[in-house]
Design a protein around this motif. Structure first.
Motif, short mmCIF file in Angstrom:
data_model
loop_
_atom_site.label_atom_id
_atom_site.label_comp_id
_atom_site.label_asym_id
_atom_site.label_seq_id
_atom_site.Cartn_x
_atom_site.Cartn_y
_atom_site.Cartn_z
N THR A 119 -109.18 -32.09 20.66
CA THR A 119 -108.87 -31.55 21.99
C THR A 119 -107.97 -32.50 22.76
OG1 THR A 119 -110.83 -32.54 23.04
CG2 THR A 119 -111.09 -30.34 22.08
N ALA A 120 -107.07 -31.93 23.55
CA ALA A 120 -106.12 -32.76 24.30
C ALA A 120 -105.68 -32.04 25.56
CB ALA A 120 -104.89 -33.09 23.45
N LEU A 121 -105.41 -32.82 26.60
CA LEU A 121 -104.80 -32.34 27.84
C LEU A 121 -103.61 -33.22 28.14
CD1 LEU A 121 -104.57 -30.86 30.58
CD2 LEU A 121 -106.36 -32.38 31.46
N VAL A 122 -102.44 -32.61 28.28
CA VAL A 122 -101.22 -33.32 28.65
C VAL A 122 -100.67 -32.66 29.91
CG1 VAL A 122 -98.88 -33.97 27.99
CG2 VAL A 122 -100.69 -33.91 26.25
N GLY A 123 -100.55 -33.44 30.99
CA GLY A 123 -99.99 -32.92 32.23
C GLY A 123 -100.94 -33.08 33.40
N LYS A 124 -101.06 -32.04 34.19
CA LYS A 124 -101.86 -32.08 35.41
C LYS A 124 -103.30 -31.71 35.11
CE LYS A 124 -102.47 -30.09 39.99
NZ LYS A 124 -102.00 -29.15 41.03
N ALA A 125 -104.23 -32.52 35.63
CA ALA A 125 -105.66 -32.20 35.55
C ALA A 125 -106.12 -31.63 36.89
CB ALA A 125 -106.47 -33.43 35.17
N HIS A 126 -106.18 -32.49 37.91
CA HIS A 126 -106.64 -32.13 39.26
C HIS A 126 -108.08 -31.62 39.24
CE1 HIS A 126 -105.20 -30.64 43.50
NE2 HIS A 126 -106.27 -31.42 43.54
N PHE A 127 -108.92 -32.29 38.46
CA PHE A 127 -110.35 -32.01 38.47
C PHE A 127 -111.06 -32.86 39.52
CE2 PHE A 127 -109.53 -31.50 33.69
CZ PHE A 127 -109.17 -30.18 33.83
N GLN A 128 -110.36 -33.85 40.07
CA GLN A 128 -110.96 -34.77 41.03
C GLN A 128 -110.02 -34.95 42.22
OE1 GLN A 128 -112.26 -38.37 39.00
NE2 GLN A 128 -113.67 -37.23 37.69
N PRO A 129 -110.55 -35.39 43.38
CA PRO A 129 -109.74 -35.45 44.60
C PRO A 129 -108.90 -36.71 44.72
CG PRO A 129 -112.02 -35.98 45.11
CD PRO A 129 -111.98 -35.59 43.64
N SER A 249 -103.95 -32.97 10.85
CA SER A 249 -105.12 -33.79 10.55
C SER A 249 -106.13 -33.07 9.68
CB SER A 249 -105.81 -34.21 11.85
OG SER A 249 -106.37 -33.08 12.50
N GLY A 250 -105.94 -31.77 9.47
CA GLY A 250 -106.93 -30.99 8.74
C GLY A 250 -107.95 -30.35 9.64
N LYS A 251 -107.88 -30.66 10.95
CA LYS A 251 -108.80 -30.06 11.92
C LYS A 251 -108.00 -29.18 12.87
CE LYS A 251 -111.79 -32.85 13.80
NZ LYS A 251 -112.37 -34.03 14.53
N PRO A 252 -108.59 -28.07 13.31
CA PRO A 252 -107.89 -27.27 14.32
C PRO A 252 -107.83 -28.01 15.64
CG PRO A 252 -110.12 -26.46 14.00
CD PRO A 252 -109.90 -27.53 12.96
N PHE A 253 -106.89 -27.62 16.49
CA PHE A 253 -106.73 -28.32 17.76
C PHE A 253 -106.78 -27.35 18.94
CE2 PHE A 253 -102.34 -27.31 16.46
CZ PHE A 253 -101.85 -26.69 17.59
N PHE A 254 -107.19 -27.88 20.07
CA PHE A 254 -107.08 -27.21 21.36
C PHE A 254 -106.24 -28.13 22.24
CE2 PHE A 254 -109.25 -26.78 25.71
CZ PHE A 254 -108.37 -25.79 26.14
N LEU A 255 -105.02 -27.69 22.57
CA LEU A 255 -104.11 -28.47 23.40
C LEU A 255 -103.82 -27.69 24.67
CD1 LEU A 255 -101.99 -30.65 24.09
CD2 LEU A 255 -100.38 -29.42 22.60
#
Length: 537
Positions: A119-129, A249-255
């Motif tokens: 799993t990966a997040l690239v860019g804006k999160a904005h989960f916190q203030p 990598s042999g594993k599925p991804f969530f990006l």
């Protein structure tokens, strides 16, 4: 026989049915979520031929465009938190901006990691203030944002994302930093701070002048920051790098490739800033008298110096101010907004092309959407606020998975961002946990029946005012406020422009009663049931 595997995260599990077996583990789709920030649902070339978005238009041809998608909240943090939790803001805890999403809330990433996904997040999160207290510490505030050594060493899983590359700012805002700043330095832009507002508080962030390299950036709408150093370029480049580093990598991804624009302030690098002529922009305007039937805060937006009273306390709600705005500036804003969209489109195209080049497109579920809508003059309004028109709540949404999701289709079935997490889990062969309030759209995306027949949208800028709840069905929309006797009721079929508020219309009182009843039932139907009942007592 059903197999169950428990994750490391408390309360997180995934299941494979006997029919699919463990063979499904190797054939589950990759998931690529691409989002923009504050994009009007019609800001696509397929809706407006003046707007050039050839790559998103291509995605529409190769997938299904859902024209009735909605956000669960029309501001960033709560809506983004709903994407990853599958819960409404009233349940996941990040009920507005300036509130932290609790880090113990299970997320879609937690479940996917437990099931063997990267799993990966690239860019804006904005989960916190943008502020931090001992009671509610935030990683998305200064001075942490510009502590680049901290971000170079940041390696823990955060909100279900094992790999993180973050940036918080829009345009030249002062809260630039994090991984984006590291990338700029690595590419040789050591004086990157000169292109951004100084760290001297909110007044500086709203000033027309910016740093030494960008005089009058916001007045001219043209940012002197080179396009190849822009965060839109960075988001695409680093998303592609993640694909190249992890997809085999042999594993599925969530990006999640989380782009920052076309969110204000309206300024962007060349050549995008000059791509569209303001004189060619068609401008929406308020219909004379339309706000006479609306709650009082609507009309106040059309005053020079409005008094919103308690709606300012303790923090001024977005949009609770005068929306009177020179038409010349509005045309320039829209031209810049279009330029931002075309820039985004070009970079999204790079990601899609790389998927093709790597042979990943056939087994990658691609979802494109945004966190909430935007006003560019519609109803006399600009940007956002507690005005639950379709411009604010509806979203662009495109879904593509070759062989499973119909190509070139346009679908009017209702969708909500709160549905993404459970849909991703079902697509991955994972049981949807009881704490998620959204419904899985996986069958619907593949041509099955409509999964939901109503939408809920919450808006809680503070716990009392404005505290707004909207319920939408296939034809009607009703909005209720926590305080006051006013509200909104629109017939989206006969009045798609939402000009005639039927709330106080004598002939519409039976309709209002039915809609209020339906809203209460919709809220009850959306309550989570985390644990199943297993005994009579």
């Amino acid at each position: 026989m059903e197999r169950i595997c428990l994750s490391k995260a408390p309360g997180v599990s995934f299941r494979y049915g006997a029919a699919s077996g463990w063979e499904a583990f190797m054939t589950r789709p990759n998931i690529l979520l691409i989002t923009t920030d504050q994009q009007h649902y019609k800001a696509l070339g397929v809706h407006d031929p003046r707007l050039k978005t050839p790559n998103l238009d291509r995605l529409c041809r190769e997938g299904t465009r859902f024209d009735r998608a909605y956000c669960p909240a029309p501001v960033c943090t709560p809506s983004r938190a709903s994407i990853i939790t599958g819960q409404y803001p009233s349940h996941h805890g990040a009920w507005t901006i300036g509130v932290k999403l609790p880090e113990d809330v299970p997320t879609v990433g937690d479940h996917l990691i437990a099931a063997g996904y990267n799993t990966a997040l690239v860019g804006k999160a904005h989960f916190q203030p943008l502020a931090s207290t001992p009671e509610s510490e935030s990683l998305e505030c200064q001075p942490i944002l510009r502590d680049l050594d901290f971000w170079r060493g940041f390696s823990r899983t955060w909100y279900g994302f094992e790999h993180l590359e973050l940036a918080r700012n829009h345009a030249d805002e002062s809260h630039a930093g994090q991984h984006y700043a590291i990338w700029m330095e690595e590419r040789g832009l050591v004086d990157w701070r000169d292109y951004f507002q100084p760290l001297s508080g909110e007044n500086a962030a709203k000033a027309p002048r910016t740093g030494k390299k960008g005089s009058y950036t916001r007045l001219d709408r043209s940012w002197s920051l080179p396009a190849d150093m822009h965060y839109t370029t960075w988001t695409a480049e680093r998303s592609i790098a993640y694909l190249e580093e992890h997809a085999r990598s042999g594993k599925p991804f969530f990006l999640w490739a989380s782009f920052h624009d076309p969110h204000p302030p309206y300024t962007v690098s060349e050549p995008w800033a000059s791509m569209y002529d303001p004189d060619d922009m068609e401008i929406d305007r308020v219909t004379p008298g339309e706000h006479n039937r609306n709650p009082p805060h609507f009309g106040k937006t059309q005053e020079e110096n409005p008094d919103f009273g308690d709606w300012h306390d303790p923090y001024q709600a977005h949009g609770c101010e005068s929306h009177l705005y020179p038409e010349e500036d509005l045309r320039k804003d829209k031209a810049t907004y279009f330029g931002m969209m075309s820039f985004l489109d070009s970079e999204i195209g790079r990601i899609l092309d790389r998927l093709d080049d790597m042979g990943l497109a056939e087994n990658t579920l691609v979802v494109f959407t945004t966190d909430h809508g935007h006003f560019l003059g519609q109803h006399g309004l600009i940007a956002k606020g507690p005005f639950h028109y379709e411009d604010m709540l509806r979203l662009p949404m495109i879904v593509r998975l070759p062989g499973k999701v119909a190509a070139g289709a346009v679908n009017e079935d209702m969708q909500s961002l709160v549905d993404l997490a459970p849909t991703f889990l079902e697509a991955a062969g994972i049981a949807v946990p009881g704490e998620m309030q959204g419904v899985s759209q996986w069958s619907n995306w593949q041509g099955g029946p409509e999964a939901r027949d109503f939408i809920l949208c919450e808006n809680r800028h503070n716990p009392v005012m404005p505290h707004v709840e909207t319920y939408v069905d296939r034809r009607y929309k009703i909005t209720v406020y926590r305080q006051g006797r006013f509200g909104e009721l629109f017939d989206l079929q006969d009045d798609p422009g939402e000009i005639v508020n039927l709330w106080d219309d004598p002939a519409s009182q039976d309709l209002k009663a039915r809609m209020l009843h339906a809203m209460i039932q919709g809220i009850m139907k959306s309550e989570p049931t985390r644990m199943p009942r297993i005994a009579g007592a």
